[in-house]
Design a protein around this motif. Structure first.
Motif, mmCIF file in Angstrom:
data_model
loop_
_atom_site.group_PDB
_atom_site.id
_atom_site.type_symbol
_atom_site.label_atom_id
_atom_site.label_comp_id
_atom_site.label_asym_id
_atom_site.label_seq_id
_atom_site.Cartn_x
_atom_site.Cartn_y
_atom_site.Cartn_z
ATOM 1 N N ALA A 98 0.813 -1.216 0.000
ATOM 2 C CA ALA A 98 0.000 0.000 0.000
ATOM 3 C C ALA A 98 0.846 1.267 0.000
ATOM 4 C CB ALA A 98 -0.930 -0.001 1.213
ATOM 5 N N VAL A 99 2.055 1.217 0.547
ATOM 6 C CA VAL A 99 2.876 2.422 0.645
ATOM 7 C C VAL A 99 4.062 2.398 -0.310
ATOM 8 C CG1 VAL A 99 2.232 2.778 3.041
ATOM 9 C CG2 VAL A 99 4.296 1.473 2.500
ATOM 10 N N CYS A 100 4.257 1.308 -1.019
ATOM 11 C CA CYS A 100 5.448 1.163 -1.863
ATOM 12 C C CYS A 100 5.559 2.269 -2.903
ATOM 13 C CB CYS A 100 5.447 -0.208 -2.543
ATOM 14 S SG CYS A 100 6.949 -0.534 -3.505
ATOM 15 N N ALA A 101 4.533 2.468 -3.689
ATOM 16 C CA ALA A 101 4.589 3.449 -4.773
ATOM 17 C C ALA A 101 4.549 4.882 -4.273
ATOM 18 C CB ALA A 101 3.433 3.215 -5.746
ATOM 19 N N GLU A 102 3.997 5.093 -3.061
ATOM 20 C CA GLU A 102 3.880 6.452 -2.525
ATOM 21 C C GLU A 102 5.123 6.907 -1.767
ATOM 22 O OE1 GLU A 102 1.375 4.226 -2.312
ATOM 23 O OE2 GLU A 102 0.171 5.223 -3.855
ATOM 24 N N THR A 103 6.042 5.986 -1.473
ATOM 25 C CA THR A 103 7.240 6.325 -0.711
ATOM 26 C C THR A 103 8.372 6.689 -1.659
ATOM 27 O OG1 THR A 103 6.585 4.763 1.016
ATOM 28 C CG2 THR A 103 8.872 5.512 1.025
ATOM 29 N N VAL A 114 7.201 6.075 -8.909
ATOM 30 C CA VAL A 114 7.896 4.892 -8.387
ATOM 31 C C VAL A 114 7.134 3.646 -8.812
ATOM 32 C CG1 VAL A 114 8.647 3.675 -6.314
ATOM 33 C CG2 VAL A 114 8.772 6.173 -6.404
ATOM 34 N N THR A 115 7.839 2.705 -9.423
ATOM 35 C CA THR A 115 7.228 1.419 -9.765
ATOM 36 C C THR A 115 7.682 0.371 -8.764
ATOM 37 O OG1 THR A 115 9.063 0.846 -11.255
ATOM 38 C CG2 THR A 115 7.181 2.009 -12.211
ATOM 39 N N CYS A 116 6.806 -0.583 -8.471
ATOM 40 C CA CYS A 116 7.070 -1.592 -7.447
ATOM 41 C C CYS A 116 6.912 -3.000 -8.014
ATOM 42 C CB CYS A 116 6.108 -1.423 -6.271
ATOM 43 S SG CYS A 116 6.235 0.158 -5.432
ATOM 44 N N ASP A 117 7.780 -3.880 -7.561
ATOM 45 C CA ASP A 117 7.715 -5.280 -7.962
ATOM 46 C C ASP A 117 8.130 -6.116 -6.759
ATOM 47 O OD1 ASP A 117 7.653 -7.701 -9.226
ATOM 48 O OD2 ASP A 117 9.477 -7.389 -10.408
ATOM 49 N N ARG A 118 7.199 -6.855 -6.202
ATOM 50 C CA ARG A 118 7.487 -7.644 -5.006
ATOM 51 C C ARG A 118 7.893 -9.068 -5.384
ATOM 52 N NH1 ARG A 118 3.515 -8.548 0.288
ATOM 53 N NH2 ARG A 118 5.093 -9.584 1.583
ATOM 54 N N ASP A 119 8.955 -9.570 -4.738
ATOM 55 C CA ASP A 119 9.380 -10.948 -4.941
ATOM 56 C C ASP A 119 9.828 -11.536 -3.613
ATOM 57 O OD1 ASP A 119 11.961 -9.954 -4.465
ATOM 58 O OD2 ASP A 119 12.443 -9.815 -6.587
ATOM 59 N N TRP A 123 10.774 -5.855 -1.789
ATOM 60 C CA TRP A 123 10.175 -4.983 -2.792
ATOM 61 C C TRP A 123 11.279 -4.342 -3.629
ATOM 62 C CZ3 TRP A 123 8.069 -5.740 1.941
ATOM 63 C CH2 TRP A 123 6.687 -5.997 2.000
ATOM 64 N N TYR A 124 11.200 -4.555 -4.948
ATOM 65 C CA TYR A 124 12.113 -3.862 -5.849
ATOM 66 C C TYR A 124 11.396 -2.614 -6.334
ATOM 67 C CZ TYR A 124 14.689 -2.605 -10.047
ATOM 68 O OH TYR A 124 15.383 -1.914 -10.999
ATOM 69 N N ARG A 125 12.054 -1.454 -6.152
ATOM 70 C CA ARG A 125 11.449 -0.170 -6.513
ATOM 71 C C ARG A 125 12.397 0.592 -7.431
ATOM 72 N NH1 ARG A 125 9.055 3.217 -2.742
ATOM 73 N NH2 ARG A 125 11.110 3.970 -2.106
ATOM 74 N N SER A 126 11.814 1.278 -8.400
ATOM 75 C CA SER A 126 12.635 2.058 -9.322
ATOM 76 C C SER A 126 11.908 3.326 -9.735
ATOM 77 C CB SER A 126 12.986 1.235 -10.566
ATOM 78 O OG SER A 126 11.810 0.857 -11.275
ATOM 79 N N GLY A 127 12.703 4.345 -10.062
ATOM 80 C CA GLY A 127 12.135 5.613 -10.498
ATOM 81 C C GLY A 127 13.124 6.744 -10.315
ATOM 82 N N GLY A 128 13.078 7.734 -11.220
ATOM 83 C CA GLY A 128 13.925 8.908 -11.094
ATOM 84 C C GLY A 128 15.407 8.617 -11.172
#
Length: 204
Positions: A98-103, A114-119, A123-128
């Motif tokens: 719920a907070v992954c993309a907003e953080t 921010v894009t999120c991919d959970r494995d 959580w793998y996050r990428s952006g900027g």
């Protein structure tokens, strides 16, 4: 002649196996630990022992001067390689879908999505221009972040999955000295209910 040749081959094979074993032991013992001096320094700055984690990022080495407290009692360290760097941050907190993309990602371009991919690692996050892995361990979060062109996703994943606490039982005293030994009392019997021996000798 055949026997000598066979023995020579066996000795060569044994030497090769031993060499591989030594190489494996050496590889396992590098890159994922801190000296006691670094641990004591971080604790003296206020870092909680259970938040001091070490990782091994392939191709990167620890920048010792970077090791220290982050926030109130968190931990931080930087790993570098030819001008590239990966940052490790460990803080108390919670995380979820719920907070992954907003953080926001640390030091990412402002306003970037921010894009999120959970494995299985987290959580793998990428952006900027930045990407990171976030792993939850009990009541705290382990974050490993770097620039997308400087460190591969697989390297971040393997490092955060192998992150381990570097303090152990947390008994460091902060000054490099060992913890105090229990006081040895001479009035405790070795049998019975272990009550102190308060017997008064002749003359009171």
């Amino acid at each position: 002649m055949i026997q000598r040749k066979t023995c020579g081959l066996l000795r060569g094979a044994a030497t090769a196996v031993l060499s591989l074993g030594l190489l494996a032991v050496a590889a396992c013992g590098t890159g994922a630990s801190y000296s006691q001096a670094l641990i004591d320094r971080a604790q003296a700055q206020g870092t909680a022992p259970d938040l001091i984690y070490a990782v091994e990022v392939p191709g990167f080495e620890l920048a010792e001067q970077s090791v220290g407290v982050v926030g109130d009692d968190g931990f931080g360290a930087t790993y570098t390689s030819a001008g590239r760097q990966v940052e490790l941050h460990v803080n108390r907190g919670t995380f979820g879908d719920a907070v992954c993309a907003e953080t926001p990602i640390s030091d990412a371009d402002p306003g970037s999505a921010v894009t999120c991919d959970r494995d299985e690692a987290g959580w793998y996050r990428s952006g900027g221009g930045r990407h990171e892995y976030v792993a939850v361990r009990g009541d705290h979060l382990i974050r490993l972040v770097g620039r997308t062109g400087e460190v591969a996703r697989d390297a971040l994943k393997s490092a955060v999955a192998g992150a381990r606490n570097a303090v152990g039982d947390g008994t460091s005293t902060g000054d490099g000295s060992p913890p105090p030994s229990p006081v040895q009392r001479g009035d405790l019997p070795t049998h019975g209910d272990m009550a102190p021996d308060n017997h008064v000798g002749p003359g009171g």
